[in-house]
Write a protein that holds these residues in place. Sequence first.
Motif, PDB file in Angstrom:
ATOM      1  N   PRO A 121       6.355  -2.156   7.206  1.00  0.00           N
ATOM      2  CA  PRO A 121       5.257  -0.900   7.268  1.00  0.00           C
ATOM      3  C   PRO A 121       4.101  -0.907   6.930  1.00  0.00           C
ATOM      4  CG  PRO A 121       7.637  -0.137   6.640  1.00  0.00           C
ATOM      5  CD  PRO A 121       7.578  -1.627   6.359  1.00  0.00           C
ATOM      6  N   LEU A 122       3.882  -1.404   5.697  1.00  0.00           N
ATOM      7  CA  LEU A 122       2.545  -1.341   5.093  1.00  0.00           C
ATOM      8  C   LEU A 122       1.606  -2.261   5.863  1.00  0.00           C
ATOM      9  CD1 LEU A 122       3.260  -1.631   1.520  1.00  0.00           C
ATOM     10  CD2 LEU A 122       2.715   0.285   2.648  1.00  0.00           C
ATOM     11  N   LYS A 123       2.120  -3.147   6.688  1.00  0.00           N
ATOM     12  CA  LYS A 123       0.980  -4.034   7.729  1.00  0.00           C
ATOM     13  C   LYS A 123       0.492  -3.233   8.730  1.00  0.00           C
ATOM     14  CE  LYS A 123       3.516  -8.198   6.905  1.00  0.00           C
ATOM     15  NZ  LYS A 123       4.667  -9.135   7.421  1.00  0.00           N
ATOM     16  N   ARG A 124       0.948  -2.185   9.041  1.00  0.00           N
ATOM     17  CA  ARG A 124       0.191  -1.083   9.876  1.00  0.00           C
ATOM     18  C   ARG A 124      -0.883  -0.159   9.339  1.00  0.00           C
ATOM     19  NH1 ARG A 124       5.740   1.346  11.516  1.00  0.00           N
ATOM     20  NH2 ARG A 124       4.524   3.183  10.665  1.00  0.00           N
ATOM     21  N   VAL A 125      -0.870  -0.056   8.039  1.00  0.00           N
ATOM     22  CA  VAL A 125      -2.112   0.399   7.297  1.00  0.00           C
ATOM     23  C   VAL A 125      -3.077  -0.345   6.975  1.00  0.00           C
ATOM     24  CG1 VAL A 125      -2.491   1.824   5.149  1.00  0.00           C
ATOM     25  CG2 VAL A 125      -0.178   1.866   6.477  1.00  0.00           C
ATOM     26  N   SER A 126      -4.434  -0.037   7.021  1.00  0.00           N
ATOM     27  CA  SER A 126      -5.432  -0.771   6.721  1.00  0.00           C
ATOM     28  C   SER A 126      -6.235  -0.191   5.723  1.00  0.00           C
ATOM     29  CB  SER A 126      -6.368  -0.918   8.212  1.00  0.00           C
ATOM     30  OG  SER A 126      -5.524  -1.801   8.938  1.00  0.00           O
ATOM     31  N   PRO A 127      -7.360  -0.957   4.991  1.00  0.00           N
ATOM     32  CA  PRO A 127      -8.338  -0.486   4.163  1.00  0.00           C
ATOM     33  C   PRO A 127      -9.092   0.688   5.171  1.00  0.00           C
ATOM     34  CG  PRO A 127      -8.118  -2.896   4.006  1.00  0.00           C
ATOM     35  CD  PRO A 127      -7.219  -2.495   5.156  1.00  0.00           C
ATOM     36  N   GLY A 128      -9.299   1.914   4.411  1.00  0.00           N
ATOM     37  CA  GLY A 128     -10.080   2.870   5.137  1.00  0.00           C
ATOM     38  C   GLY A 128      -9.300   3.946   5.549  1.00  0.00           C
ATOM     39  N   ASP A 129      -7.911   3.555   5.742  1.00  0.00           N
ATOM     40  CA  ASP A 129      -7.161   4.515   6.429  1.00  0.00           C
ATOM     41  C   ASP A 129      -6.760   5.647   5.320  1.00  0.00           C
ATOM     42  OD1 ASP A 129      -6.825   3.144   8.777  1.00  0.00           O
ATOM     43  OD2 ASP A 129      -4.781   2.567   8.443  1.00  0.00           O
ATOM     44  N   TYR A 130      -6.389   6.958   5.782  1.00  0.00           N
ATOM     45  CA  TYR A 130      -5.846   7.879   4.941  1.00  0.00           C
ATOM     46  C   TYR A 130      -4.457   7.987   4.910  1.00  0.00           C
ATOM     47  CZ  TYR A 130     -10.708   9.174   5.222  1.00  0.00           C
ATOM     48  OH  TYR A 130     -12.368   9.172   5.001  1.00  0.00           O
ATOM     49  N   VAL A 131      -3.802   8.360   3.548  1.00  0.00           N
ATOM     50  CA  VAL A 131      -2.572   8.565   3.431  1.00  0.00           C
ATOM     51  C   VAL A 131      -2.303   9.703   2.589  1.00  0.00           C
ATOM     52  CG1 VAL A 131      -2.216   6.941   1.391  1.00  0.00           C
ATOM     53  CG2 VAL A 131      -0.267   7.487   2.935  1.00  0.00           C
ATOM     54  N   ALA A 132      -1.391  10.592   3.133  1.00  0.00           N
ATOM     55  CA  ALA A 132      -0.826  11.684   2.290  1.00  0.00           C
ATOM     56  C   ALA A 132       0.815  11.602   2.037  1.00  0.00           C
ATOM     57  CB  ALA A 132      -0.882  13.075   3.164  1.00  0.00           C
ATOM     58  N   TYR A 133       1.335  11.926   0.716  1.00  0.00           N
ATOM     59  CA  TYR A 133       2.547  11.661   0.377  1.00  0.00           C
ATOM     60  C   TYR A 133       3.298  12.960   0.628  1.00  0.00           C
ATOM     61  CZ  TYR A 133       3.889   6.741  -0.831  1.00  0.00           C
ATOM     62  OH  TYR A 133       4.060   5.562  -0.674  1.00  0.00           O
ATOM     63  N   TYR A 134       4.377  12.873   1.317  1.00  0.00           N
ATOM     64  CA  TYR A 134       5.207  14.191   1.499  1.00  0.00           C
ATOM     65  C   TYR A 134       6.345  13.937   0.865  1.00  0.00           C
ATOM     66  CZ  TYR A 134       8.537  17.419   3.370  1.00  0.00           C
ATOM     67  OH  TYR A 134       9.441  18.491   3.522  1.00  0.00           O
ATOM     68  N   ALA A 135       6.851  14.727  -0.041  1.00  0.00           N
ATOM     69  CA  ALA A 135       7.885  14.866  -0.907  1.00  0.00           C
ATOM     70  C   ALA A 135       9.079  15.695  -0.625  1.00  0.00           C
ATOM     71  CB  ALA A 135       7.828  14.963  -2.443  1.00  0.00           C
ATOM     72  N   PRO A 136      10.218  15.430   0.250  1.00  0.00           N
ATOM     73  CA  PRO A 136      11.292  16.225   0.502  1.00  0.00           C
ATOM     74  C   PRO A 136      12.088  16.959  -0.815  1.00  0.00           C
ATOM     75  CG  PRO A 136      11.928  14.115   1.069  1.00  0.00           C
ATOM     76  CD  PRO A 136      10.579  14.016   0.492  1.00  0.00           C
ATOM     77  N   SER A 137      11.967  15.853  -1.922  1.00  0.00           N
ATOM     78  CA  SER A 137      13.019  16.567  -3.138  1.00  0.00           C
ATOM     79  C   SER A 137      11.932  16.089  -4.322  1.00  0.00           C
ATOM     80  CB  SER A 137      13.924  15.748  -3.018  1.00  0.00           C
ATOM     81  OG  SER A 137      13.951  14.126  -3.158  1.00  0.00           O
ATOM     82  N   GLU A 138      12.346  16.386  -5.628  1.00  0.00           N
ATOM     83  CA  GLU A 138      11.671  16.208  -6.657  1.00  0.00           C
ATOM     84  C   GLU A 138      11.887  14.866  -7.130  1.00  0.00           C
ATOM     85  OE1 GLU A 138       8.964  16.537  -9.508  1.00  0.00           O
ATOM     86  OE2 GLU A 138       9.294  18.197  -8.381  1.00  0.00           O
TER      87      GLU A 138
END
Length: 167
Positions: A53-70
């Motif tokens: 999955p990380l191969k789809r992401v490139s330098p300069g892309d934006y990422v937000a982390y969503y947490a369903p649980s603590e």
Amino acid sequence: MPTAPLGLLMSTPRQSRRAARHWIAVASAEHARLGRDHRPAGFMQVCHGRGSPLKRVSPGDYVAYYAPSERFGGRDRLQAFVSVGTVAPGSPYQANMGNGFMPWRRDVHYAEAREVAIAGLLDQLAFTRDSRHWGYKLRFGLFEVAAEDMHLIAGAMQAPLDFSSPH
């Protein structure tokens, strides 16, 4: 037969830059915060450390982390965005976490941001609007969203990300 000038026969490399893409990564808040707070550089790790999955992401892309649980595997419902940032230059790499666990990661420059519940954004985000089953997409662990969604999330988190500069 007329001949073309030499310059027209040679191909020239394109100097265009790829437009930044926008991603939602999913992890427990505990795990997302570990990546956000890691020094000297923050990192992202998705889908139980899988590299593809990380191969789809490139330098300069934006990422937000969503947490369903603590906590990982926890039944507590947090349902919040806990970090947001820009993917740093470099390729995915493996990290040794001990006991033979070697997850794949990418470095991320995380912005100072406040955590924000998704509940207040559900009617505004394209990937959740008009959907009773908005949580289904989150099961994938990493998925692309529209730039407008990332702008809404970063704004709600009060994150100082510069979306105007080309990446």
